[in-house]
Design an enzyme around this catalytic site. Structure first.
Site, PDB file in Angstrom:
ATOM      1  CE1 TYR A 138      -3.618   2.544   0.693  1.00 36.22           C
ATOM      2  CE2 TYR A 138      -2.338   3.534   2.393  1.00 36.22           C
ATOM      3  CZ  TYR A 138      -3.355   3.429   1.620  1.00 36.22           C
ATOM      4  OH  TYR A 138      -4.292   4.614   1.700  1.00 36.22           O
ATOM      5  CG  ASP A 233       5.662   3.799   0.794  1.00 34.50           C
ATOM      6  OD1 ASP A 233       5.949   4.371   1.766  1.00 34.50           O
ATOM      7  OD2 ASP A 233       4.517   3.652   0.234  1.00 34.50           O
ATOM      8  CE  LYS A 261       1.290   5.370   8.291  1.00 39.22           C
ATOM      9  NZ  LYS A 261       1.280   4.496   7.090  1.00 39.22           N
TER      10      LYS A 261
HETATM   11  C1  PLP Z   1       0.588   4.931   5.718  1.00 36.76           C
HETATM   12  C2  PLP Z   1       1.243   4.646   4.620  1.00 36.76           C
HETATM   13  C3  PLP Z   1       1.189   5.256   3.668  1.00 36.76           C
HETATM   14  C4  PLP Z   1       0.189   6.559   3.235  1.00 36.76           C
HETATM   15  O1  PLP Z   1       0.516   7.682   4.138  1.00 36.76           O
HETATM   16  P1  PLP Z   1      -0.679   8.593   4.474  1.00 36.76           P
HETATM   17  O2  PLP Z   1      -0.084   9.667   5.454  1.00 36.76           O
HETATM   18  O3  PLP Z   1      -1.867   7.783   5.133  1.00 36.76           O
HETATM   19  O4  PLP Z   1      -1.264   9.079   3.266  1.00 36.76           O
HETATM   20  C5  PLP Z   1       1.979   5.094   2.072  1.00 36.76           C
HETATM   21  N1  PLP Z   1       2.758   4.207   2.479  1.00 36.76           N
HETATM   22  C6  PLP Z   1       2.954   3.278   3.321  1.00 36.76           C
HETATM   23  C7  PLP Z   1       4.007   2.017   3.237  1.00 36.76           C
HETATM   24  C8  PLP Z   1       2.171   3.694   4.419  1.00 36.76           C
HETATM   25  O5  PLP Z   1       2.291   2.650   5.251  1.00 36.76           O
END
Ligand code: PLP
Length: 427
Positions: A138, A233, A261
């Site tokens: 994701y 990511d 995060k």
């Molecule tokens: C949480 C997350 C996102 C998205 O971040 P948001 O601040 O919710 O838009 C993207 N990539 C990964 C791996 C994530 O865990």
């Protein structure tokens, strides 16, 4: 008054993000009022040990006093200027110091923006349209990344949500995580058209899955050979599995890294960054457009900076890793005593567990084929014991530095009780 029914009258589905809705486990979401350290308190006064940590940011525990005071100090100076501030440079330097593959970065407000911008940059830099993503990873709700495997033998994706044009989905190629053969094949067929591959180097949005040996190395080699960029990511894993993210553990240098995060310390901040020669393609230096009114917001930058300052000692992650290890290994022991099929995985302040005989989990299909109904039962029984795990079998767990022996031991006593109950039922 039912808080969720009230919310549902005015908020779509009653929640501002679907992961909170309990749709993965059944029942209604709890409403929280406050949190401190490892504990989170509901609106009706229940106190739970929290292993969600706002889905990752709260690595120092909730309401960490130095973070709160840095924010309090910052707000006295104003909330937002839409112009440069020194704290942005300070945080950027700290990030670069932690993650050396990032020579320059740009701050944004959410992880979604970070991956969206990283992909635009990769496409702008290479002049190519196709991107590769792994099933079950994701990357936020970016149109080009909300794509699932299409039908048919080859791998052009299909929209995983209405509202995403098929014509766009065709530009995203989907292959299974940890599948080196599929990766080679796809680059043999499309290599000169692929702008980038984006991957969670340790997956955390299909439960937690580590890369098999050689997978990330292959990814790096193949990307290089085809002049395509590698995007890590690390929105979840950055400053979470190790100070330098998953890339420091596996010794891989991605071209672009997305962060989120923890970088905002609980406030909305995220970033993407990489090699100078790539980042200089961003506007205003270069032609690839990217912007944000609240990007680099000084309050969020202060929260992020203070958070990073408190995780920089090597002993921080050594300790965190031992806490995750203890929780996971002890849970596995209790499961096996009760003949419950159970797999665990952990790294730094991140962990995952699943109910399956077919471990270790290697990809999305493995976790989708685990015993989801056992997870749901476990989740609700643990909640009755005041332990709050993520309300879905497809999410990872998060340890904070405030989860001490005391919290871990009381979690384990609850697990002991709950696994016994589950074992009795299934006989
Ligand atoms: C949480 C997350 C996102 C998205 O971040 P948001 O601040 O919710 O838009 C993207 N990539 C990964 C791996 C994530 O865990």
């Amino acid at each position: 008054m039912n808080l969720f029914s009230e919310a549902k009258k005015v908020i779509a589905g009653g929640v501002n993000s679907p992961a909170r809705s309990f749709s993965g486990v059944g029942g209604e979401p709890l409403f929280f009022k406050s949190a401190k350290g490892a504990y989170i308190r509901t609106e009706n006064g229940r106190e739970l040990i929290d292993y969600v940590g706002s889905w990752g940011p709260m690595i120092l525990g909730h309401s960490f006093p130095p973070v709160l005071s840095s924010i309090k100090k910052a707000i006295e100076n104003g909330l937002s200027f839409g112009a440069p501030t020194t704290i942005e440079t300070k945080l950027a330097k700290k990030v670069k110091d932690f993650i050396p593959s990032i020579e320059k970065l740009r701050m944004v407000s959410t992880g979604t923006e970070a991956t969206m911008s990283a992909i635009r940059l990769a496409r702008g830099y290479t002049g190519r349209d196709l991107i590769v993503k792994f099933e079950g990873c994701y990357h936020g709700h970016v149109d080009s990344l909300l794509i699932k495997a299409g039908s048919g033998a080859l791998t052009h994706g299909a929209p995983s949500s209405p509202g995403i044009p098929k014509s766009l989905a065709k530009n995203t190629l989907i292959i299974p995580f940890n599948d080196c053969d599929a990766l080679k094949k796809i680059y043999e067929s499309y290599g000169d058209q692929i702008a980038c591959t984006i991957v969670e180097p340790i997956a955390g949005n299909m439960n937690m899955i580590k890369p098999i040996p050689g997978f990330l190395e292959d990814l790096q080699d193949i990307s290089k050979r085809h002049g395509s960029l590698l995007i890590f990511d690390e929105v979840m894993t950055g400053f979470r599995v190790a100070k330098g993210g998953a890339q420091s553990i596996y010794n891989i240098e991605p071209d672009i890294t997305a962060l989120g995060k923890i970088i905002g310390g609980g406030l909305p901040a995220a970033a993407f960054g990489g090699k100078d020669k790539i980042m200089s393609h961003l506007s205003p230096e270069g032609p690839v457009y990217q912007a944000g009114t609240l990007s680099g917001n000084p309050i969020a930058m202060n929260a992020g900076y203070t958070t990073l300052k408190h995780i920089e000692k090597p002993s921080f992650f050594e300790k965190l890793h031992l806490q995750s290890e203890k929780l996971m290994l002890e849970m596995k022991k209790i499961a096996s005593k009760n003949n419950i099929p159970f797999e665990v995985v952990y790294e730094g302040g991140m962990f995952g567990f699943s109910f399956t005989k077919n471990g270790p989990i290697k990809n999305y299909n493995d976790i989708a084929n685990s015993e989801i109904s056992l997870f749901k039962e476990f989740f609700h029984l643990m909640l009755e014991e005041n332990i709050y795990f993520a309300p879905s079998p497809f999410e990872a767990g998060f340890m904070s530095s405030k989860h001490t022996e005391v919290e871990i031991d009381s979690t384990l006593s609850a697990v002991e009780k709950v696994f016994k109950k589950i074992a009795k039922k299934s006989i």
